[in-house]
Design a protein around this motif. Sequence first.
Motif, PDB file in Angstrom:
ATOM      1  N   ILE A 108       0.842  -1.209   0.000  1.00 36.55           N
ATOM      2  CA  ILE A 108       0.000   0.000   0.000  1.00 36.55           C
ATOM      3  C   ILE A 108       0.873   1.253   0.000  1.00 36.55           C
ATOM      4  O   ILE A 108       0.565   2.233  -0.679  1.00 36.55           O
ATOM      5  CB  ILE A 108      -0.953  -0.005   1.222  1.00 36.55           C
ATOM      6  N   HIS A 110       3.623   1.745  -1.437  1.00 33.39           N
ATOM      7  CA  HIS A 110       4.210   2.040  -2.741  1.00 33.39           C
ATOM      8  C   HIS A 110       3.182   2.331  -3.816  1.00 33.39           C
ATOM      9  O   HIS A 110       3.524   2.483  -4.979  1.00 33.39           O
ATOM     10  CB  HIS A 110       5.104   0.878  -3.192  1.00 33.39           C
ATOM     11  N   LEU A 111       1.891   2.377  -3.408  1.00 30.66           N
ATOM     12  CA  LEU A 111       0.858   2.689  -4.394  1.00 30.66           C
ATOM     13  C   LEU A 111       0.834   4.191  -4.624  1.00 30.66           C
ATOM     14  O   LEU A 111       0.800   4.953  -3.663  1.00 30.66           O
ATOM     15  CB  LEU A 111      -0.510   2.260  -3.867  1.00 30.66           C
ATOM     16  N   THR A 112       0.813   4.604  -5.899  1.00 25.93           N
ATOM     17  CA  THR A 112       0.689   6.044  -6.119  1.00 25.93           C
ATOM     18  C   THR A 112      -0.743   6.494  -5.888  1.00 25.93           C
ATOM     19  O   THR A 112      -0.978   7.566  -5.354  1.00 25.93           O
ATOM     20  CB  THR A 112       1.133   6.422  -7.536  1.00 25.93           C
ATOM     21  N   PHE A 113      -1.713   5.652  -6.254  1.00 25.09           N
ATOM     22  CA  PHE A 113      -3.080   6.148  -6.109  1.00 25.09           C
ATOM     23  C   PHE A 113      -3.595   6.081  -4.675  1.00 25.09           C
ATOM     24  O   PHE A 113      -4.688   6.550  -4.394  1.00 25.09           O
ATOM     25  CB  PHE A 113      -4.057   5.521  -7.118  1.00 25.09           C
TER      26      PHE A 113
ATOM     27  N   TRP B 185      -7.504  -7.880  -4.722  1.00 24.06           N
ATOM     28  CA  TRP B 185      -6.326  -7.046  -5.028  1.00 24.06           C
ATOM     29  C   TRP B 185      -6.164  -6.869  -6.526  1.00 24.06           C
ATOM     30  O   TRP B 185      -5.934  -5.753  -7.009  1.00 24.06           O
ATOM     31  CB  TRP B 185      -5.059  -7.677  -4.446  1.00 24.06           C
ATOM     32  N   GLU B 208      -0.080  -0.270 -11.772  1.00 21.28           N
ATOM     33  CA  GLU B 208       0.775  -0.598 -10.626  1.00 21.28           C
ATOM     34  C   GLU B 208       1.012  -2.106 -10.593  1.00 21.28           C
ATOM     35  O   GLU B 208       0.081  -2.874 -10.400  1.00 21.28           O
ATOM     36  CB  GLU B 208       0.084  -0.169  -9.333  1.00 21.28           C
TER      37      GLU B 208
END
Lengths: 167, 474
Positions: A108, A110-113, B185, B208
Amino acid sequence: MSPILFWFFALLMLVFGAAVVVNRNPIASALNLVVSFLGLAALFMSLDAFFIGIIQVLVYAGAVMVLFLFIIMLLDLRAERLRKINWVASAGGVAVALALLVQIFYVIGHLTFSKQTFPPLARSEIDDVHNIGLLLFGNYNLPFQIIGVLVLVATIGAVLLSKRERR
Amino acid sequence: MIPPPSLEIAVLVLGMVILMLEAFAERIDKRILAFATIGALIAVLIGTWFLAPSPAQEQATGFWSFYTADPLSIFFKRFALLTTILVLIMMIDYAPVVLASIPSTKKQTGLGEFFAIPIFTCAGLMYLVSAIDFIFIFVSLELVTISFYVLVSFTRHNPATLEAGVKYLVLSALSTAFLVYGITWIFGVTGQTNLQRITAALANPEIERGPALFGMVLVLVALGFKIAAVPFQIWVPDVYQGAPTPVTAYLSVGSKAAGFVVLLRVLRPFLMLPQMERLIVLIALLTLLYGNLAALPQSNLKRLLAYSSIAHAGYLLIGVACFDGPAVTFYLVAYLLMTLLSFAVLVIVAQQTGEEISDFDGLAKRSPFLAFAMLIAMASLAGVPLTAGFFGKFFIFYAAIAQRQTALVVVGVITVACGFYYYLKVVRAMYWQPAAKVDNISVNVLSRLAMSALIVAIVWLGIYPAPILEALRR
């Protein structure tokens, strides 16, 4: 919803969820589970998923839990006697759970969004129930039908495995 | 020409008809239901050769975005039907044990359901190999698993079976939780549940990758449970030993084969992520070592076959790591033939003496036919040349060498040598040990026919594997 309410309900769920596992008395466990389900329902409501929230209360906190309590009473389950705790196994379990938790936080993080904010969802023209019904009987009709077969097999199995034969 | 979805519908209708007959036709011998089922499933099996072509996967919508009838799925539909037919033949032999375990005043209580539930499992397996959408994969996987919960704990008055049932229920439910969490996920990142559209979404460089990989690993945990790969194999020995023997056979062939088909399908979108291949190589190595080494000291044949099932999952995972679909499929066919043959012999011998390897002492004198069948099955499981098992391992190792997976080949070859020791232990008991009990074991015509067909198929594919390879290439 304000973040305070989110944290309140999330903590409520976690605390009572842990209490389900820790309690040795089955009735206390079942009642803790009800509170945990209510917290989950509140979280669904906060995401504007009113239908799922209400179903969560009606079906899980209502019907399923009443069934649980009935079974506990009919079987006359007593509080489980505390067994000696196997420390190595418990430590192993905690370590695995922590590893999973660290991993989730890492992903989480490293998530950009996860760092940006989104505009609120557009209001739907039709209501929740209508929407879900359209999806279930429209696009997801095939899995829905298979669930019918699944429930049939589960019913047969439940009857078969709990039937007491006359000797 | 038959539209492909009508196959599963036929199987489901058959299951309901058998259930109705079981409930309302009380007078008939319940074994007639099994014979009727076998006949009807053979008819469906023949029907698979007359299928109408299905639309292409790429622009499919509605029904066809969940369900595909590509050559791989049609091949494995036949595989599921054949497995179910052979398991039902075994179940007829096993019927006395089921009846003895359910005390009742009525005649043949519970036997009808014992024959009817595998039909639903079969339908679940057929849907599972056709599933190309995560939601549909989940639903059909659950249909298979829930019918297995019932089958595994069927003779529940036996404490070992009850233990097996509870272990399977709890651990399987846990693995399902991992599957659903993984799917959420993947859905969260790509916004899709259809595998084709997930592939397209992952090809987008802006997506991502990390969370998708995390989701895929969680899905891998659930599928690892189904195919009995290390470290998700803890349940296997106890459940295989405790479950009714035909159910063990079904679990080790049907459930595993469907797991591998889903694994091949689900991995395809994620192959562009390099971490995935390393992970599968690691799981394959662990599975090979654990399965083969733990099988060495076993003295109970059912438990031995459980560890052997883990070991074979390892060889199959080598094929998956090289992403060689035909090699995996050929191995699964060989695995079906030899595993079902060994369980068919076990069902009959276990009712006479027992499940220990020492109970097979001198089987060659008591029943030369059963001993010969077991000899072929064990030789094929070990991978002796001129059997289907040899070519199965040959294609897998060939694929591994072509992909320069040196570690997998080295460990694979060493563990094959281990396999020779524990499989030939059974052969030694049958042919070189004096018989503990002098009797002639009788085998009914249907089982004799089925076993002969399996023996012929194992030897035939061991000499001339071309027909299966041809069927796969099409």
